[in-house]
Design a protein around this motif. Structure first.
Motif, PDB file in Angstrom:
ATOM      1  N   PRO A   9      72.405  20.376 -51.392  1.00 55.56           N
ATOM      2  CA  PRO A   9      73.352  21.192 -52.156  1.00 55.56           C
ATOM      3  C   PRO A   9      72.932  22.660 -52.105  1.00 55.56           C
ATOM      4  N   GLU A  10      73.852  23.562 -52.456  1.00 54.95           N
ATOM      5  CA  GLU A  10      73.503  24.972 -52.545  1.00 54.95           C
ATOM      6  C   GLU A  10      72.540  25.162 -53.722  1.00 54.95           C
ATOM      7  N   VAL A  11      71.478  25.924 -53.499  1.00 50.31           N
ATOM      8  CA  VAL A  11      70.460  26.168 -54.521  1.00 50.31           C
ATOM      9  C   VAL A  11      70.305  27.678 -54.693  1.00 50.31           C
ATOM     10  N   LEU A  12      70.543  28.149 -55.924  1.00 46.59           N
ATOM     11  CA  LEU A  12      70.357  29.561 -56.253  1.00 46.59           C
ATOM     12  C   LEU A  12      69.048  29.695 -57.020  1.00 46.59           C
ATOM     13  N   ASP A  18      56.836  34.666 -65.453  1.00 48.61           N
ATOM     14  CA  ASP A  18      56.241  33.389 -65.847  1.00 48.61           C
ATOM     15  C   ASP A  18      56.996  32.154 -65.351  1.00 48.61           C
ATOM     16  N   LYS A  19      58.217  32.318 -64.827  1.00 48.97           N
ATOM     17  CA  LYS A  19      59.037  31.161 -64.441  1.00 48.97           C
ATOM     18  C   LYS A  19      59.844  31.426 -63.187  1.00 48.97           C
ATOM     19  N   VAL A  20      60.264  30.337 -62.567  1.00 50.81           N
ATOM     20  CA  VAL A  20      61.247  30.361 -61.493  1.00 50.81           C
ATOM     21  C   VAL A  20      62.407  29.503 -61.978  1.00 50.81           C
ATOM     22  N   TYR A  21      63.637  29.993 -61.754  1.00 46.38           N
ATOM     23  CA  TYR A  21      64.831  29.255 -62.149  1.00 46.38           C
ATOM     24  C   TYR A  21      65.586  28.814 -60.905  1.00 46.38           C
ATOM     25  N   LEU A  22      65.916  27.533 -60.837  1.00 43.37           N
ATOM     26  CA  LEU A  22      66.731  27.000 -59.753  1.00 43.37           C
ATOM     27  C   LEU A  22      68.033  26.488 -60.355  1.00 43.37           C
ATOM     28  N   THR A  23      69.159  26.883 -59.776  1.00 46.24           N
ATOM     29  CA  THR A  23      70.464  26.366 -60.167  1.00 46.24           C
ATOM     30  C   THR A  23      70.997  25.602 -58.965  1.00 46.24           C
ATOM     31  N   ILE A  24      71.117  24.294 -59.104  1.00 50.51           N
ATOM     32  CA  ILE A  24      71.554  23.433 -58.013  1.00 50.51           C
ATOM     33  C   ILE A  24      73.032  23.138 -58.217  1.00 50.51           C
ATOM     34  N   ALA A  25      73.864  23.619 -57.301  1.00 50.51           N
ATOM     35  CA  ALA A  25      75.317  23.475 -57.420  1.00 50.51           C
ATOM     36  C   ALA A  25      75.728  22.093 -56.930  1.00 50.51           C
ATOM     37  N   LEU A  26      75.879  21.167 -57.869  1.00 52.63           N
ATOM     38  CA  LEU A  26      76.267  19.802 -57.526  1.00 52.63           C
ATOM     39  C   LEU A  26      77.085  19.221 -58.679  1.00 52.63           C
ATOM     40  N   VAL A  55      69.406  15.496 -51.083  1.00 53.43           N
ATOM     41  CA  VAL A  55      67.951  15.485 -51.190  1.00 53.43           C
ATOM     42  C   VAL A  55      67.388  16.773 -50.600  1.00 53.43           C
ATOM     43  N   PHE A  56      66.394  17.348 -51.274  1.00 52.19           N
ATOM     44  CA  PHE A  56      65.635  18.445 -50.671  1.00 52.19           C
ATOM     45  C   PHE A  56      64.289  18.563 -51.361  1.00 52.19           C
ATOM     46  N   SER A  57      63.345  19.176 -50.659  1.00 55.09           N
ATOM     47  CA  SER A  57      62.016  19.470 -51.199  1.00 55.09           C
ATOM     48  C   SER A  57      61.685  20.909 -50.870  1.00 55.09           C
ATOM     49  N   LEU A  58      60.986  21.562 -51.790  1.00 53.05           N
ATOM     50  CA  LEU A  58      60.568  22.944 -51.591  1.00 53.05           C
ATOM     51  C   LEU A  58      59.069  23.046 -51.839  1.00 53.05           C
ATOM     52  N   GLU A  59      58.369  23.721 -50.935  1.00 56.89           N
ATOM     53  CA  GLU A  59      56.967  24.028 -51.182  1.00 56.89           C
ATOM     54  C   GLU A  59      56.945  25.455 -51.723  1.00 56.89           C
ATOM     55  N   LEU A 104      69.490  27.831 -49.559  1.00 56.53           N
ATOM     56  CA  LEU A 104      68.734  28.576 -50.572  1.00 56.53           C
ATOM     57  C   LEU A 104      69.215  30.017 -50.632  1.00 56.53           C
ATOM     58  N   LYS A 105      69.639  30.455 -51.832  1.00 51.93           N
ATOM     59  CA  LYS A 105      70.158  31.815 -51.988  1.00 51.93           C
ATOM     60  C   LYS A 105      69.626  32.417 -53.294  1.00 51.93           C
ATOM     61  N   VAL A 106      69.552  33.724 -53.332  1.00 48.72           N
ATOM     62  CA  VAL A 106      69.112  34.414 -54.546  1.00 48.72           C
ATOM     63  C   VAL A 106      70.239  34.381 -55.579  1.00 48.72           C
ATOM     64  N   ASP A 107      69.888  34.100 -56.819  1.00 49.39           N
ATOM     65  CA  ASP A 107      70.845  34.105 -57.935  1.00 49.39           C
ATOM     66  C   ASP A 107      70.802  35.492 -58.571  1.00 49.39           C
ATOM     67  N   TRP A 108      71.655  36.395 -58.075  1.00 48.91           N
ATOM     68  CA  TRP A 108      71.619  37.787 -58.528  1.00 48.91           C
ATOM     69  C   TRP A 108      71.992  37.921 -59.999  1.00 48.91           C
ATOM     70  N   ASN A 109      72.745  36.984 -60.555  1.00 50.44           N
ATOM     71  CA  ASN A 109      73.115  37.067 -61.969  1.00 50.44           C
ATOM     72  C   ASN A 109      71.944  36.781 -62.895  1.00 50.44           C
ATOM     73  N   LYS A 110      70.943  36.061 -62.427  1.00 47.98           N
ATOM     74  CA  LYS A 110      69.769  35.778 -63.255  1.00 47.98           C
ATOM     75  C   LYS A 110      68.557  36.577 -62.815  1.00 47.98           C
ATOM     76  N   TRP A 111      68.712  37.309 -61.724  1.00 47.25           N
ATOM     77  CA  TRP A 111      67.576  38.027 -61.161  1.00 47.25           C
ATOM     78  C   TRP A 111      67.111  39.141 -62.089  1.00 47.25           C
ATOM     79  N   CYS A 112      65.808  39.338 -62.146  1.00 42.26           N
ATOM     80  CA  CYS A 112      65.209  40.418 -62.929  1.00 42.26           C
ATOM     81  C   CYS A 112      64.072  40.980 -62.095  1.00 42.26           C
ATOM     82  N   ASP A 113      64.137  42.277 -61.793  1.00 42.39           N
ATOM     83  CA  ASP A 113      63.060  42.897 -61.025  1.00 42.39           C
ATOM     84  C   ASP A 113      61.825  43.059 -61.899  1.00 42.39           C
ATOM     85  N   GLU A 114      60.691  43.146 -61.244  1.00 39.37           N
ATOM     86  CA  GLU A 114      59.406  43.271 -61.943  1.00 39.37           C
ATOM     87  C   GLU A 114      59.410  44.458 -62.903  1.00 39.37           C
TER      88      GLU A 114
END
Length: 157
Positions: A9-12, A18-26, A55-59, A104-114
């Protein structure tokens, strides 16, 4: 015996220090399974509306804390909040320097620069929760999900 075809599926994704957010469009996912391992291995599987297997796996770039990772299954998306073992900004999502998979794509709506994250906590408390909209605040599954038209516009450019 015929093997079931597997799809991704598409993953943003977006990150905070402190966190990584994944939004899986399914939409209407069933039998959702998420597995996080300390060294940064993230595995996902689910069945779609027609019973097809996704199915997918990410390292991931760095180690994580599986016991603090959260998954929220909504009607259109699966939201995963992955706690980093050490606070800090990752150079990228994945350990590998190769170009990430096309799903895999960047979720610009949730993105926050350092620098944005630091400035929001340094400024007067205007609305310090604004950076965290749509995160694990127990709100509606649909909150923050109106980004697909924006994503379509971005693809056209």
């Amino acid at each position: 015996m015929k093997a079931n075809p597997r799809r991704s599926p598409e993953v943003l994704w977006a990150q905070r220090s402190d966190k990584v957010y994944l939004t899986i469009a399914l939409p209407d996912a069933k039998e959702v399974s998420v597995n996080c391992e300390p060294q940064g291995l993230f595995s996902f599987s689910a069945k779609g509306l027609q019973g097809e297997l996704f199915v997918f796996s990410l390292e991931l770039y760095g180690p994580i804390m599986p016991e603090v990772c959260k998954t929220q299954v909504g009607l259109r998306n699966i939201l995963c909040s992955i706690q980093k073992e050490q606070k800090g900004w990752w150079e990228r999502l994945l350990k590998s320097e190769e170009k990430p998979a096309p799903y895999l794509k960047v979720d610009w709506n949730k993105w926050c620069d350092e620098d944005e994250e630091g400035s929001t906590s340094d400024s007067a408390s205007d609305d310090h929760n604004a950076v965290y909209i749509g995160q694990d605040d127990g709100s509606s599954d649909d909150e923050g999900m109106l980004y697909l038209p924006d994503l379509e516009k971005a693809r056209g450019n």
